[in-house]
Design a protein around this motif. Sequence first.
Motif, short mmCIF file in Angstrom:
data_model
loop_
_atom_site.label_atom_id
_atom_site.label_comp_id
_atom_site.label_asym_id
_atom_site.label_seq_id
_atom_site.Cartn_x
_atom_site.Cartn_y
_atom_site.Cartn_z
N THR A 230 35.48 -4.83 -14.61
CA THR A 230 34.18 -4.64 -13.98
C THR A 230 34.31 -4.94 -12.49
OG1 THR A 230 33.54 -6.93 -14.41
CG2 THR A 230 32.92 -5.27 -16.06
N GLY A 231 33.35 -4.46 -11.74
CA GLY A 231 33.31 -4.76 -10.32
C GLY A 231 34.53 -4.27 -9.58
N ASP A 232 35.09 -5.13 -8.69
CA ASP A 232 36.20 -4.70 -7.85
C ASP A 232 37.49 -4.51 -8.65
OD1 ASP A 232 36.64 -7.35 -8.36
OD2 ASP A 232 36.65 -7.99 -6.27
N ARG A 233 37.64 -5.17 -9.82
CA ARG A 233 38.81 -4.94 -10.66
C ARG A 233 38.81 -3.49 -11.15
NH1 ARG A 233 37.52 -10.19 -12.85
NH2 ARG A 233 39.15 -11.73 -12.37
N ARG A 234 37.67 -3.03 -11.61
CA ARG A 234 37.56 -1.65 -12.07
C ARG A 234 37.87 -0.68 -10.93
NH1 ARG A 234 33.15 1.84 -11.83
NH2 ARG A 234 33.18 3.55 -13.36
N GLN A 235 37.39 -0.98 -9.75
CA GLN A 235 37.65 -0.10 -8.61
C GLN A 235 39.14 -0.04 -8.30
OE1 GLN A 235 34.81 0.08 -5.48
NE2 GLN A 235 36.35 0.10 -3.87
N VAL A 236 39.83 -1.18 -8.38
CA VAL A 236 41.27 -1.20 -8.15
C VAL A 236 41.99 -0.29 -9.15
CG1 VAL A 236 43.35 -2.63 -8.36
CG2 VAL A 236 41.39 -3.45 -7.06
N VAL A 237 41.62 -0.37 -10.43
CA VAL A 237 42.25 0.47 -11.45
C VAL A 237 42.00 1.94 -11.15
CG1 VAL A 237 42.19 1.12 -13.88
CG2 VAL A 237 42.16 -1.30 -13.24
N VAL A 238 40.76 2.30 -10.81
CA VAL A 238 40.43 3.70 -10.52
C VAL A 238 41.23 4.19 -9.32
CG1 VAL A 238 38.60 5.26 -9.74
CG2 VAL A 238 38.14 3.58 -11.54
N VAL A 239 41.25 3.41 -8.24
CA VAL A 239 41.94 3.84 -7.02
C VAL A 239 43.44 4.00 -7.26
CG1 VAL A 239 42.60 3.12 -4.68
CG2 VAL A 239 40.23 2.91 -5.44
N LEU A 240 44.06 3.07 -7.96
CA LEU A 240 45.51 3.13 -8.17
C LEU A 240 45.90 4.25 -9.14
CD1 LEU A 240 46.56 -0.62 -8.23
CD2 LEU A 240 46.80 1.04 -6.38
N VAL A 241 45.12 4.44 -10.22
CA VAL A 241 45.44 5.52 -11.16
C VAL A 241 45.24 6.88 -10.50
CG1 VAL A 241 44.71 6.65 -13.29
CG2 VAL A 241 44.96 4.17 -13.23
N VAL A 242 44.15 7.05 -9.78
CA VAL A 242 43.91 8.31 -9.08
C VAL A 242 44.98 8.55 -8.02
CG1 VAL A 242 42.33 9.50 -7.51
CG2 VAL A 242 41.45 8.40 -9.56
N SER A 243 45.39 7.50 -7.33
CA SER A 243 46.45 7.63 -6.33
C SER A 243 47.75 8.08 -6.97
CB SER A 243 46.65 6.30 -5.60
OG SER A 243 45.51 5.94 -4.86
N ALA A 244 48.09 7.49 -8.12
CA ALA A 244 49.33 7.88 -8.82
C ALA A 244 49.27 9.34 -9.27
CB ALA A 244 49.55 6.96 -10.02
N LEU A 245 48.13 9.77 -9.81
CA LEU A 245 47.99 11.16 -10.23
C LEU A 245 48.08 12.11 -9.03
CD1 LEU A 245 45.06 10.80 -12.81
CD2 LEU A 245 47.44 11.36 -13.33
N SER A 246 47.44 11.75 -7.93
CA SER A 246 47.46 12.60 -6.74
C SER A 246 48.87 12.71 -6.17
CB SER A 246 46.51 12.03 -5.67
OG SER A 246 45.18 12.01 -6.13
N LEU A 247 49.59 11.61 -6.11
CA LEU A 247 50.95 11.62 -5.58
C LEU A 247 51.91 12.35 -6.51
CD1 LEU A 247 51.09 8.01 -4.14
CD2 LEU A 247 51.05 10.14 -2.84
#
Length: 254
Positions: A10-27
């Motif tokens: 939840t909160g900023d932990r959830r945001q970290v997961v979203v940002v890192l997973v999306v970053s990995a997929l994009s890269l």
Amino acid sequence: MSRLRRDYLTGDRRQVVVVLVVSALSLTFLNFGTTNPAWFVSLLEMLGAGGWAERARSAFEGSDSAQLNRLVFWGGGQILAYTLLPIAAVKLVLRDRIENYGLRIRGVGSHGGIYAVLLGLSVPFVVIASYTPAFQAKYPFYDLAPGEGLWPRMAIWWVIYGLQFVALEFFFRGFMVHGLSPRFGYLSVFVMMVPYNMLHYGKPVLEALAAILGGIILGSLALRSRSIWWGVAVHVGVAATMDAAALAHKGFLW
């Protein structure tokens, strides 16, 4: 314990997961989906669009503008990889404003001086590096034929190249840095710096090493100013200097 597990993402932990997973997929798409247009031709064939597949193959391999077409495919793919999933994640998953990820314009003028100094310090190193064989073999990405002018193909490529830097800065200094900073603060700059450095592994070693320092500096400034736009200007300025130096060594400017 069960409540702790429920609250973990939840909160900023959830945001970290979203940002890192999306970053990995994009890269991942950046690495496998933009370097060689052959997969796009094969996809058209698999979809039964044989005529379009032949046109695409001819455009990438047999036409007079094949080199430019391949570069436009690369540049367009880079722009999509850097922006499509991150923007979708911000708007649809994180439910946030895209302006909060480094796209702020208001008030950024006060930070221009330090970026100008950064660009001024970078130019001499670019000029020195331009005398190395590795540099001259790499740049510019579009190889001018003997007697070919800068217009129109090189000019078209420079437009795509510049837009690619806007997308790159948004991804690394916008989406990653600002997306991770609520949890990691200034350390988000160093998290971003690692994949940014790895992006330069196919380039001359001095440029790859410079990307470590450059990533930290640009990330720190983007975090401070809440904006990527001066970073875009620096990146475009350095890239323009690199291309101009390489073209000068090859005798295309005078």
